[in-house]
Design a protein around this motif. Structure first.
Motif, PDB file in Angstrom:
ATOM      1  N   THR A 100       1.799   1.333  11.775  1.00 58.31           N
ATOM      2  CA  THR A 100       2.490  -0.142  11.144  1.00 58.31           C
ATOM      3  C   THR A 100       2.021  -1.329  11.915  1.00 58.31           C
ATOM      4  O   THR A 100       1.720  -2.337  11.433  1.00 58.31           O
ATOM      5  N   PHE A 122      10.049  10.946   4.796  1.00 58.46           N
ATOM      6  CA  PHE A 122       9.615  12.401   5.259  1.00 58.46           C
ATOM      7  C   PHE A 122      10.378  13.489   4.566  1.00 58.46           C
ATOM      8  O   PHE A 122      11.007  13.364   3.771  1.00 58.46           O
ATOM      9  N   THR A 136       7.393  -0.945   6.708  1.00 56.89           N
ATOM     10  CA  THR A 136       6.917   0.233   6.380  1.00 56.89           C
ATOM     11  C   THR A 136       7.803   1.259   6.062  1.00 56.89           C
ATOM     12  O   THR A 136       8.875   1.198   7.008  1.00 56.89           O
ATOM     13  N   ARG A 160       5.073  13.931   1.753  1.00 60.91           N
ATOM     14  CA  ARG A 160       5.775  12.786   2.534  1.00 60.91           C
ATOM     15  C   ARG A 160       5.122  11.597   1.745  1.00 60.91           C
ATOM     16  O   ARG A 160       3.885  11.748   1.424  1.00 60.91           O
ATOM     17  N   GLN A 215      12.318   6.806   6.997  1.00 65.47           N
ATOM     18  CA  GLN A 215      12.441   5.471   8.330  1.00 65.47           C
ATOM     19  C   GLN A 215      11.863   4.181   7.925  1.00 65.47           C
ATOM     20  O   GLN A 215      10.975   4.187   7.083  1.00 65.47           O
ATOM     21  N   ARG A 260      -1.939  -2.126  11.449  1.00 66.32           N
ATOM     22  CA  ARG A 260      -2.054  -2.516  10.112  1.00 66.32           C
ATOM     23  C   ARG A 260      -1.710  -4.056  10.117  1.00 66.32           C
ATOM     24  O   ARG A 260      -2.092  -4.846   9.173  1.00 66.32           O
ATOM     25  N   ARG A 269      -9.342  14.860  -0.090  1.00 64.60           N
ATOM     26  CA  ARG A 269      -8.705  13.565   0.456  1.00 64.60           C
ATOM     27  C   ARG A 269      -9.743  13.053   1.476  1.00 64.60           C
ATOM     28  O   ARG A 269      -9.882  11.694   1.527  1.00 64.60           O
ATOM     29  N   THR A 308       8.675   5.201   5.422  1.00 64.20           N
ATOM     30  CA  THR A 308       8.137   6.297   5.465  1.00 64.20           C
ATOM     31  C   THR A 308       9.192   7.245   4.994  1.00 64.20           C
ATOM     32  O   THR A 308      10.110   7.481   5.298  1.00 64.20           O
ATOM     33  N   SER A 313      -5.907  -2.876   5.979  1.00 60.62           N
ATOM     34  CA  SER A 313      -4.510  -2.528   5.687  1.00 60.62           C
ATOM     35  C   SER A 313      -4.485  -1.164   4.828  1.00 60.62           C
ATOM     36  O   SER A 313      -3.423  -0.349   4.974  1.00 60.62           O
ATOM     37  N   TYR A 342      -3.282  16.342   7.957  1.00 60.78           N
ATOM     38  CA  TYR A 342      -4.007  17.492   7.670  1.00 60.78           C
ATOM     39  C   TYR A 342      -4.573  18.096   9.302  1.00 60.78           C
ATOM     40  O   TYR A 342      -4.740  17.483   9.800  1.00 60.78           O
ATOM     41  N   ASN A 362       0.769   5.139  -0.142  1.00 57.15           N
ATOM     42  CA  ASN A 362       0.167   6.609   0.033  1.00 57.15           C
ATOM     43  C   ASN A 362       1.302   7.709  -0.225  1.00 57.15           C
ATOM     44  O   ASN A 362       2.469   7.996   0.372  1.00 57.15           O
ATOM     45  N   GLU A 386       4.557   6.938   1.880  1.00 60.54           N
ATOM     46  CA  GLU A 386       4.778   5.821   2.948  1.00 60.54           C
ATOM     47  C   GLU A 386       4.258   4.595   1.979  1.00 60.54           C
ATOM     48  O   GLU A 386       3.406   4.698   1.209  1.00 60.54           O
ATOM     49  N   SER A 441       6.215  16.570  10.536  1.00 57.41           N
ATOM     50  CA  SER A 441       6.707  15.455   9.791  1.00 57.41           C
ATOM     51  C   SER A 441       7.898  15.327  10.396  1.00 57.41           C
ATOM     52  O   SER A 441       8.896  16.098  10.855  1.00 57.41           O
ATOM     53  N   GLY A 442       8.168  13.834  10.858  1.00 59.89           N
ATOM     54  CA  GLY A 442       9.576  13.332  11.229  1.00 59.89           C
ATOM     55  C   GLY A 442       9.445  13.434  12.851  1.00 59.89           C
ATOM     56  O   GLY A 442      10.800  13.358  13.446  1.00 59.89           O
ATOM     57  N   ASP A 501       0.745  11.023  -0.441  1.00 60.23           N
ATOM     58  CA  ASP A 501       0.146  12.361   0.088  1.00 60.23           C
ATOM     59  C   ASP A 501      -0.183  13.396  -1.039  1.00 60.23           C
ATOM     60  O   ASP A 501      -0.267  14.580  -1.060  1.00 60.23           O
ATOM     61  N   GLN A 560       3.577   6.601  13.010  1.00 62.12           N
ATOM     62  CA  GLN A 560       4.007   5.669  12.023  1.00 62.12           C
ATOM     63  C   GLN A 560       4.030   4.382  12.461  1.00 62.12           C
ATOM     64  O   GLN A 560       3.661   3.396  11.872  1.00 62.12           O
ATOM     65  N   ILE A 577       0.804  -0.934  -0.044  1.00 64.41           N
ATOM     66  CA  ILE A 577       0.082   0.155  -0.005  1.00 64.41           C
ATOM     67  C   ILE A 577       0.803   1.188   0.080  1.00 64.41           C
ATOM     68  O   ILE A 577       1.675   1.377   0.791  1.00 64.41           O
ATOM     69  N   VAL A 581       3.866   0.471   2.413  1.00 66.70           N
ATOM     70  CA  VAL A 581       3.659  -0.498   3.526  1.00 66.70           C
ATOM     71  C   VAL A 581       3.549  -1.827   2.867  1.00 66.70           C
ATOM     72  O   VAL A 581       2.599  -1.851   2.028  1.00 66.70           O
TER      73      VAL A 581
END
Lengths: 678, 405
Positions: free
Chosen positions: B120, A230, A226, A96, A167, B123, B154, A228, B131, B138, A88, A98, B107-108, A90, B116, A86, A100
Motif C-alpha cells: 500500500t 482475508f 487499501t 482473499r 483490514q 503503491r 496468473r 484487504t 498502481s 502462491y 484483485n 484487495e 493469510s492474515g 485472487d 499488505q 484497483i 486499493v
C-alpha cells in the motif's frame, strides 16, 4: 432517550416521578405514562422515532451477491475522490481480495467515525463537512465536488458477505502516519439484540472487534486506502467459483452421461474451475481475451463476446447462464460504477448522424418531436443536458487487470434481425425533467426530483442484457437493467425488447432506493413520478413506431401483390399479423445440417432464425420423402398433437396461458390444413 | 475472543465445515526484527541488482508512446527491500516499477499484514511505483503443480518481466518430490522467452549443500557440463583447473554429488547451472543469449560458503532468420555457441566474489552498506529503536560468522 431530570409533559404522571432520577428512561416508557394520564379532552402530539438496532442486523450483511461488496467499496473510493480503484480478487481461487484506491484516505477522525458510527455516515451531513468526508460548503458533494453516492455508512460492511476478517490501511494527505485497522466481524445472533440493555441506558450493538495501529508514512503527501479481505467465506468462494455447477458437470462427464438431456450447461465465458486449494485447474478457463491484451482491450473483447454470444442465442440469456459468476460480477460492476462509456456517452449522439433523434415531451399524453441539427450538434447540446466532466479528474476501475467501462454502445445502423423492420434507422429519444415535486413539502413529496434520460430503439438490442431501463443516481447504480420498465403494464413485449434506456438522476431518488441499493421502494413519490414519466415516454416511442409501421405496411402490401404467395406463406402471414409485431417482417426459418462449422450460429448473427438439425435426422427425412412415406396420413390433428407434445417437453407451453395455447394449436392445425388443401 | 469449544457436548457433523468463520487471532501492531538478509553484506548484492536494473532501464527499446512500465517479479520478504532498492533507478530513468510477487505468507499473518502495508505504501508512491503492482499468494513451486497449475496462468497474466528475481532461501537442487524449484525456474524461462522481445535480467540466489543434493536434479547440471567437456578440450581442461582436480577426472568426480566438497559443489553449480540456463535460452524460439554478470558467494551462518547469488542478463537475439544453412550446419553452430557459453561461465565462476572477504577490513564500505540497509529498513517502517541497535547486531552477526557459530 432522555433523562428524567426535566419535566417532559403536562401529564399526570409527572407528579408521581421523583424530582431527580439519574437513570435514563426510554422515551416509549415516558410516552406510555403520558398516555395513561391522558384526560378525556386532551391529546398528545409526538413524533415517530426510529430505533437504531436495525443497523446491527445490517452490518451482518444484507446483500445477496459477492459483487455487491465490491460495488460498495468502489462507491466508497469514488466518494473519496479516488481517480483509480484497483481490485484483485485472487480469481480463480478467491481466497482473499484487495481493493486499493488513491482517494483522500482517512485520518483518525474519519476512521473512528466509520468504526464507531456504522450506519451513521458522516457523508451528506454537516459532520461530514467538518471531518472532511464531504465538501466544506455542500454536504452532498465530496471534497473534490463529486455528487456523493454513499449516504448511510454501511457500504464498507457489505464485506461481511465475503469475510469476517478484513483490514483497512489508510492515510489522508498531510498526515504523518498510515492508520491500520484490523477488523473481525461477529456473526449476528438474535441474542445480540436480546442482550441489549433494558435499563434505559443507551443501547450499543457490538458487531465486531478492531485492532488499530499506526505506521510512519514515507511521505506526508501519500494518500489512499487499501481494504484487504482475508479468508473469504467458503460459501462465498463456492458461489464465485460456481462450484456446484462445475462439480455436477464434471460428475456427469465422469460417468459419460447423455448430455443432450436438459441440464445446466457450462457457461460460455468463464474463469475456469480449480481444485479446492486453488492450485490446479479442473476446468481450464475460457477467457474472452488473451493474456497479452491491454486492460482496455480485455474489456472490449469481453463486451464483444457478450454481445456476440447473446446474439447467437434465440432466448434472452440471463448473464448468470452465459457468464460464470466471476464474469457476471465484472459485468455488474461495469454497469454499477460511475465509469466512462465504452463508446461515446449516449447523450452525445450527433444529430443527423444515422440515428434519428427525438425529444420526449414531458406530458402524460405527450408526443416526441424530432430534433434537427448539424452532425456536430449532439442530442445533449440541443436539449441542454448537463454532461459535466468529472470534477475530481476522472474515475477508473481495474479489476484483475481488466479496465472497466460502461458496457453500452449504440449502433448507428438498424441491426440485422430475425424479423426485418420497416423502420429504417435506429431511434434515440432524449428527455430532461425538473419535476414539480419540488413544489411540495419535502416530508410529503420526498423533495425535488430532477433527471435526464435517453431511450434507444433498434430492431435488436445487443447485448441483450442491456434491454430495459437502468436508473443511475448520482452517476451510480446497484440495479441491473429493468426490462419491465418500472412495471409498464401495456403489452408491448416485442417493442420493449428493442429498447435500452438510462436515466441519470441529478436530484432526488436517493430516498426511494432501498438500503441494499439493489431495488426501489416502489411506493415512494419519486419512484412513482419516474415510473409515470417512463411510461409516458414509452407510449411516445411506440406511437412513433406504430406510425412508421402503418406507413411501411401499406408500402409492403403494394409490393407483395406482385409476387406469388404460397398458401402456407399466406397462412403464416395472417397468423403473424394477428399475433406478432406489425412493425416487423415475418422471419424465414432456415434449417441446416449440424456440423462443426455451425452454419445456424453464423446465420443467427446475420439475423436469421436458423436451426441446425443433426445429419441423421435430415437423412431419415430425405429417405422418407423419397420413399413416399408421410405422416400426413395420420391427419393434421395427430401431427399438431405431436408438435405440441414436443413443445410441452421443452417447456415452451409453460409460459403461455391456455387461451394462447389453444389459439396456437388452432393456428398450427390451419397451417397443416393449408398444406393438405394444396 | 475466547477460544475452545463452548459446548463440546454437541456432537460433530461435517455440514458445519467451512461454515463457521475463523476465530479472531491475537493480532496487533506489526512486530519487526532484524533478519539474516538485513546484514550489511546483502546490500552489496542489492547494489548489484540495482546497477543492472539501471543499465537495463537505460537500454530498453520501448515503442514510441509506450507507457514506461518496468515489470519486476520477486519473491519478497515482508519488508520488500529489493523493490525499495529500485527507487532511485526508476526515478532516474523515469520508469514506473510494476512489482509482482509470489509469497507463502499465511493469510492474515504478521508477514502478510506487513506485505499488505508495504504494498500500500509503495503503491501510494505513484511517481515510481505502478498502481497495478501486487503480491500474490502462491508458492513458486505451484508453477509446476500438475498439468494445469493456476499459478502459471496468473503469472502469465502479469508477465513477461524485465526482471525475474528468485532470491531463494532454499536450495535449487534440494531432494524430495515437493522440491520443484528447478522445474519452476525452467517454466519461468519458457514463459519469458515465448513472450518477451527485449533484454531481461535473471537474479537467482540459491543455497547449496553437498549433504542434501538431489542426484536427479544434479544430473541436469552435470549433463550441461559434461556435454561441453565432450566437445571442447579447452572447456574440459578449464573446468579441471577450476576445480583443481586431476586431468580426465571430472567425470568421476561429478558422478556422485554426495562426494563433492562444498567448494566443488559451489563451482559446479555456478558453471553447470549457468550452462544449463544458457542452453535452455539458446534453444528457445526466439533465442536469448545468457550473460553471467558479477556473482557473489557467501556463508549464510557458518564459515563455509553455502549461498550463491547469480546475476544474468538475457539478451534478446531477435527472431532467427530462416535457415540459410543446412540443418547440420545449424546444429554445429549451436554446439559451438554452447561451448562458448560454457567457457564464459567458467571464466565468471573463476571470478566469483566472496561477499564477506570483500567487506573484511573495509570499515568504510561496511558502514556505507549498513547505512543504506538502515535507510531501506526505515522506509519499511522499522522503528528507530530497532535501527539504533543495528550496528551492534551486525557486529555480533559478523563475529558469529567468523567463528563459524
Amino acid at each position: 432517550m432522555v433523562k428524567r431530570t426535566q419535566p417532559h409533559s403536562q401529564s399526570a404522571s409527572q407528579s408521581e416521578a421523583p424530582a431527580v432520577q439519574e437513570v435514563e428512561l426510554d422515551e416509549a416508557d415516558i410516552l406510555a405514562d403520558r398516555m395513561r394520564g391522558l384526560g378525556a379532552q386532551e391529546d398528545i402530539r409526538e413524533q415517530l422515532v426510529v430505533d437504531n438496532r436495525v443497523f446491527a442486523r445490517i452490518t451482518d450483511g444484507i446483500y445477496r451477491r459477492p459483487s455487491s461488496a465490491l460495488r460498495e467499496l468502489i462507491f466508497n473510493a469514488y466518494d473519496a475522490d479516488a481517480t483509480e480503484v484497483i481490485i484483485n480478487t485472487d480469481a480463480p481461487r478467491f481466497t482473499r481480495m484487495e481493493v486499493v484506491d488513491n482517494g483522500n484516505g482517512m485520518n483518525e477522525r474519519s476512521l473512528s467515525n466509520l468504526l464507531k458510527h456504522i450506519g451513521g455516515s458522516s457523508k451528506r451531513t454537516n459532520r461530514g463537512r467538518e471531518i472532511g468526508t464531504a465538501s466544506g460548503d455542500d454536504a452532498d458533494l465530496s471534497p473534490g465536488r463529486r455528487r456523493l453516492i454513499g449516504k448511510i455508512g454501511i457500504g464498507l460492511f457489505a464485506v461481511a458477505h465475503l469475510t469476517t476478517h478484513f483490514q483497512i490501511i489508510t492515510k489522508a494527505r498531510g498526515e504523518k502516519d498510515w492508520l491500520v485497522a484490523d477488523i473481525w466481524l461477529k456473526t449476528f445472533t438474535e441474542d445480540l439484540l436480546r442482550e441489549a440493555p433494558t435499563d434505559g441506558s443507551k443501547p450499543k450493538f457490538i458487531t465486531g472487534d478492531v485492532v488499530l495501529s499506526r505506521e510512519t508514512a514515507n511521505s506526508q503527501e501519500d494518500h489512499g486506502t487499501t481494504v484487504t479481505l482475508f479468508e473469504i467465506r467458503s460459501a462465498t468462494r463456492d458461489v464465485l467459483r460456481r462450484r456446484e455447477l462445475w462439480e455436477s458437470i464434471l460428475d456427469r462427464q465422469a460417468i459419460d452421461e447423455d448430455t443432450s438431456e436438459k441440464k445446466r450447461q457450462a457457461p460460455d465465458v468463464h474463469i475456469g474451475f480449480t481444485d479446492n486449494d486453488g492450485v490446479i485447474y479442473r476446468v481450464m478457463p475460457n477467457l474472452p481475451w488473451a493474456s497479452e491484451d491491454s486492460p482496455e482491450t480485455r474489456f472490449r473483447r469481453f463486451y464483444a463476446s457478450v454481445a456476440t454470444g447473446s446474439k447467437a442465442n434465440t432466448k434472452n440469456p440471463d448473464i448468470d447462464e452465459f457468464l460464470d459468476e466471476y464474469f457476471a460480477m465484472i459485468w455488474r460492476l461495469s454497469l454499477a460504477a460511475p465509469l466512462p462509456y465504452l463508446d461515446r456517452h449516449p447523450l452525445k449522439t450527433p444529430l443527423n448522424g444515422g440515428i434519428e433523434v427525438y425529444e420526449i415531451e414531458n406530458k402524460s399524453k405527450g408526443r416526441a418531436t424530432p430534433l434537427e441539427g448539424s452532425t456536430d450538434t449532439t442530442a445533449a447540446d440541443k436539449v441542454g443536458l448537463s454532461l459535466e466532466e468529472d470534477p475530481a479528474g476522472g474515475f477508473g476501475v481495474l479489476i484483475d487487470g481488466v479496465k472497466l467501462f460502461r458496457p453500452v454502445e449504440l449502433p448507428q445502423e438498424i441491426a440485422k434481425s430475425q424479423r426485418p423492420s420497416r423502420q429504417s434507422a435506429p431511434l434515440l429519444f432524449v428527455g430532461k425533467v425538473e419535476s414539480s415535486l419540488g413544489r411540495y413539502d419535502a416530508s410529503r413529496s420526498g423533495g425535488p426530483l430532477e433527471f435526464e434520460a435517453y431511450f434507444y430503439w433498434n430492431t435488436v438490442i445487443v447485448p441483450k442484457q442491456n434491454r430495459g431501463v437502468l436508473i443511475r443516481i448520482n452517476n451510480a447504480s446497484g440495479v441491473l437493467y429493468d426490462d419491465r420498465f418500472l412495471d409498464y403494464q401495456v403489452s408491448e413485449l416485442n417493442r420493449l425488447n428493442q429498447i435500452t434506456a438510462e436515466i441519470f438522476v441529478k436530484a432526488g431518488m436517493d430516498a426511494a432506493l432501498n438500503i441494499d441499493r439493489e431495488s426501489f421502494n416502489v411506493s415512494h413519490p419519486h419512484y412513482q413520478y419516474l415510473s409515470n414519466w417512463v411510461h409516458s415516454s414509452l407510449r411516445q416511442i411506440t406511437n412513433l413506431l406504430k406510425e412508421a409501421s402503418k406507413k411501411g405496411r401499406s408500402e409492403a402490401k403494394t409490393s407483395r401483390l406482385t409476387s406469388t404467395i404460397s398458401a402456407i406463406d399466406e397462412g403464416l402471414d395472417s397468423i403473424w399479423a394477428k399475433r406478432a409485431d406489425p412493425l416487423e417482417e415475418r422471419p424465414e426459418i432456415v434449417v441446416g445440417e449440424k456440423s462443426a462449422a455451425q452454419p445456424a450460429k453464423q446465420l443467427r448473427l446475420e439475423g436469421a432464425v436458423a436451426y441446425d438439425v443433426s445429419p441423421a435426422v435430415l437423412k431419415s427425412v430425405n429417405a422418407a420423402k423419397s420413399a413416399g412415406i408421410s405422416i400426413a396420413e395420420l391427419g393434421p390433428l395427430e401431427i399438431a398433437k405431436a408438435v405440441f407434445g414436443v413443445m410441452a417437453a421443452y417447456g415452451v407451453l409453460d409460459k403461455m396461458d391456455y387461451s394462447d395455447q389453444e389459439s396456437m394449436f388452432e393456428d398450427i392445425l390451419k397451417i397443416l390444413m393449408v398444406e393438405t388443401k394444396q | 475472543m475466547s477460544g475452545g469449544i463452548p459446548n463440546a457436548a454437541v456432537p460433530y457433523d461435517d455440514f458445519a465445515d467451512g461454515v463457521v468463520p475463523p476465530e479472531m487471532e491475537d493480532t496487533g501492531k506489526i512486530v519487526r526484527k532484524l533478519e539474516a538478509w538485513h546484514k550489511p553484506r546483502k546490500q552489496l548484492v542489492r547494489r548489484g541488482w540495482r546497477d543492472n536494473v539501471r543499465r537495463l532501464m537505460g537500454e530498453l527499446k520501448l515503442p514510441v508512446g509506450a507507457e514506461r512500465v518496468f515489470r519486476y517479479f520477486t519473491l519478497p520478504a515482508p519488508e520488500m527491500l529489493d523493490v525499495r532498492t529500485l527507487e532511485q533507478a526508476a526515478r532516474e530513468k523515469e520508469f514506473k516499477v510494476q512489482f509482482v510477487g509470489f509469497t507463502n505468507a499465511r493469510s492474515g499473518s504478521d508477514d502478510d499484514r506487513q506485505l499488505q502495508l508495504g504494498q500500500t505504501m509503495l503503491r501510494a508512491q505513484a511517481d515510481w511505483v505502478h498502481s497495478a503492482s501486487s503480491i500474490l499468494h502462491y508458492r513458486l513451486e505451484e508453477l509446476v503443480e500438475g498439468d494445469r497449475p493456476v499459478a502459471r496462468t496468473r503469472l502469465k497474466d502479469y508477465g513477461p518481466f524485465h526482471v525475474i528475481n528468485l532470491d531463494l532461501c532454499d536450495y535449487l537442487l534440494a531432494p524430495g518430490p515437493h522440491a520443484k524449484l528447478l522445474d519452476a525456474l525452467s517454466r519461468i524461462l519458457e514463459m519469458q522467452t515465448t513472450r518477451h522481445s527485449d533484454d531481461w535480467l535473471l537474479f537467482i540466489a540459491t543455497r547449496f549443500d553437498a549433504d542434501s543434493t538431489c542426484p536427479e536434479k544434479f544430473e541436469r547440471i552435470r549433463e550441461a557440463i559434461t556435454s561441453n567437456c565432450a566437445v571442447s578440450n579447452e572447456f574440459k581442461t578449464g573446468l579441471e583447473a577450476l576445480l583443481k582436480i586431476g586431468v580426465g577426472t571430472h567425470d568421476e568426480i561429478l558422478s556422485n554429488p554426495a562426494q563433492l566438497s562444498q567448494d566443488h559443489l559451489r563451482d559446479t553449480i555456478s558453471v553447470g547451472l549457468t550452462k544449463w540456463l544458457a542452453s535452455l535460452l539458446l534453444k528457445a524460439n526466439p533465442p536469448f543469449e545468457l550473460e553471467m554478470m558479477r556473482t557473489y558467494v557467501y556463508a549464510v551462518d557458518g564459515s563455509k560458503h553455502d549461498m550463491l547469488s547469480l546475476v544474468y542478463r538475457c539478451r534478446y537475439k531477435g527472431t532467427p532468420a530462416p535457415a540459410a544453412t543446412s540443418a547440420e550446419e545449424a546444429a554445429t553452430a549451436e554446439a559451438t555457441r554452447e561451448v562458448l557459453l560454457g567457457l564464459r561461465a567458467l571464466d565468471k565462476t573463476r571470478k566469483l566474489v566472496d561477499l564477506d572477504a570483500e567487506l573484511r577490513g573495509d570499515d568504510a564500505i561496511r558502514q556505507e552498506l549498513a547505512d543504506e540497509t538502515k535507510a531501506l529498513l526505515k522506509q519499511a517502517n522499522y522503528s528507530d529503536d530497532v535501527l539504533g541497535d543495528y550496528e551492534a547486531w551486525a557486529e555480533i552477526e559478523a563475529v558469529k560468522a567468523e567463528g563459524g557459530g
